[in-house]
Enzyme design. Structure first.
Site, mmCIF file in Angstrom:
data_model
loop_
_atom_site.group_PDB
_atom_site.id
_atom_site.type_symbol
_atom_site.label_atom_id
_atom_site.label_comp_id
_atom_site.label_asym_id
_atom_site.label_seq_id
_atom_site.Cartn_x
_atom_site.Cartn_y
_atom_site.Cartn_z
ATOM 1 C CB SER A 128 -32.927 15.466 -25.449
ATOM 2 O OG SER A 128 -33.027 14.729 -26.635
ATOM 3 C CE1 TYR A 153 -35.256 10.957 -21.660
ATOM 4 C CE2 TYR A 153 -35.310 11.259 -24.045
ATOM 5 C CZ TYR A 153 -34.640 11.355 -22.838
ATOM 6 O OH TYR A 153 -33.361 11.876 -22.806
ATOM 7 C CE LYS A 157 -34.099 14.408 -20.668
ATOM 8 N NZ LYS A 157 -33.413 14.507 -19.375
#
Ligand code: NAD
Ligand code: UFG
Length: 345
Positions: A128, A153, A157
């Site tokens: 992302s 979150y 990544k």
């Protein structure tokens, strides 16, 4: 027919579009998903579009034993596209361990199976643009520094990319491509596949379409005092079908041994940023539906502006996003209307 590809999280939003793209390019897609954020009905919708029912295994990737059995039974896999993860930023702040356990645990289990098996030595990973935080230089390129993550979150990544890098270094036969998505929106042109937010959507476009259809009273635009031309945040929105195609291109790069490094990273965006108000206007113009919206304070944690330098993906991968903002909005709306008419019931 081309080879057999595992799509983890293939019943989800981006995964289901990628399954369609794989099938339409002659690949045999096998889906592994625990339906934690998707519904069994997605399988019929994929089948309706392509005429091919993919094999589906309902399995939680955190279960190492089950995953090992799966890989033993599927020793002829040529590659893996790994989407399975939790993705709600706010939820990850409230329940970080749930995010670290699922997003990292699933990845580690899968890498252990892949490096331990004879087959499936090529991985495409969903990363992302959140890894860039607020970039100092725009458009942001893959060489920009990775900033401290703003949420658990986002941190999953960053850590996932590092785990993949280390695995590629350690295992000579293994290769991976991490794709850093900007803001995926829109739906399949048929209106049969799209995003299925469970509960109140966090993301802009599902909130727009749900407001327009009457499921939500009013859209809130978070902040009008940013340092942007109209004061609202800027994002690089990319059509989910363009994104899906990039996964097939990335996979083929490794299958054809065209990759220059064992772990490559590419930005996936259009290279063009739009403000929240431009997105709202594009929706209204394309659909003819007026939106009820208001401004409120900034949403904590939001980056002011970000859009992609797509030069590397364009040149090296030979991929370019083709669909514009209006097509993104039109397809998102078609999907919302279909959902409202009972498509997934
Ligand atoms: P999604 O929630 O629609 O799809 C993810 C799928 O994975 C779901 O079907 C879910 O049931 C499944 N899943 C989750 N945990 C699992 C587990 N332990 N075992 C098996 N299946 C599991 O999400 P999406 O929008 O399609 O996103 C796909 C990937 O792309 C995710 O890794 C996400 O973090 C990443 N990503 C998404 C966005 C975005 O805005 N949608 C942006 C950047 C990156
Ligand atoms: N926004 C609103 N109102 C809403 C929802 C969003 O004004 O109801 C605004 C946000 O403040 C932001 C823009 O719309 O300025 C886009 O917000 P999204 O929530 O749709 O997307 P984000 O850029 O915040 O985050 C998304 C994913 C993340 C991912 C990130 C980068 O949700 O998981 O893109 O890929 F990390």
């Amino acid at each position: 027919m081309a080879g057999k590809i595992l799509v983890t999280g293939g019943m989800g939003y981006i995964g289901s579009h990628t399954v369609v793209e794989l099938q339409q390019n002659g690949y045999q897609a096998v889906i592994l998903d625990n339906l934690s954020n998707s519904k069994p009905g997605m399988l019929d919708l994929i089948t309706q579009i392509t005429g091919i029912k993919p094999e589906f295994i309902n399995l939680d990737m955190q279960e190492r034993d089950g995953l090992e059995v799966f890989f033993r039974e599927h020793h002829d896999l040529e590659g893996v596209i790994h989407f399975a993860a939790y993705k709600a930023v706010g939820e990850s702040v409230e329940n970080p361990l749930m995010y670290y356990r699922n997003n990292l645990g699933s990845l580690i289990n899968m890498l252990a199976c892949m490096t331990g098996s004879r087959a499936a030595k090529h991985l495409v990973f969903s990363s992302s643009c959140t890894v860039y935080g607020q970039p100092e230089v725009l458009p942001v390129s893959e060489n920009a520094p990775v900033k401290p993550a703003m949420s658990p979150y986002g941190n999953t990544k960053q850590i996932s990319e590092e785990i993949i890098e280390d695995t590629c270094q350690a295992s000579k036969k293994f290769s991976a491509i991490s794709l850093r998505y900007f803001n995926p929106i829109g739906a399949h042109e048929s209106g049969l596949l799209g995003e299925l937010p469970l509960g109140v959507p966090n993301n802009l476009v599902p909130f727009i379409t749900q407001t327009a259809i009457g499921k939500r009273k009013q859209l809130t635009v978070f902040g009008n005092d940013y340092d942007t031309p109209d004061g609202t945040c800027i994002r690089d929105y990319i059509h989910v079908s363009d994104l899906a195609r990039a996964h097939v291109v990335a996979l083929e790069r490794m299958l054809k041994k065209q990759n220059k490094e064992s772990h490559e990273i590419f930005n996936l965006g259009t290279g063009r940023g739009y403000s929240v108000l431009e997105a709202v206007n594009a929706f209204e113009k394309t659909t003819g539906v007026k939106l009820n919206w208001k401004f409120s304070d900034r949403r904590p944690g939001d980056v002011e502006k970000v859009w992609a330098d797509t030069g590397k993906a364009n040149k090296v991968l030979g991929w370019k996003a083709e669909r514009g903002l209006e097509e993104m909005m039109a397809t998102a709306w078609k999907w919302e209307v279909n959902l409202n008419e009972g498509l997934m019931k």
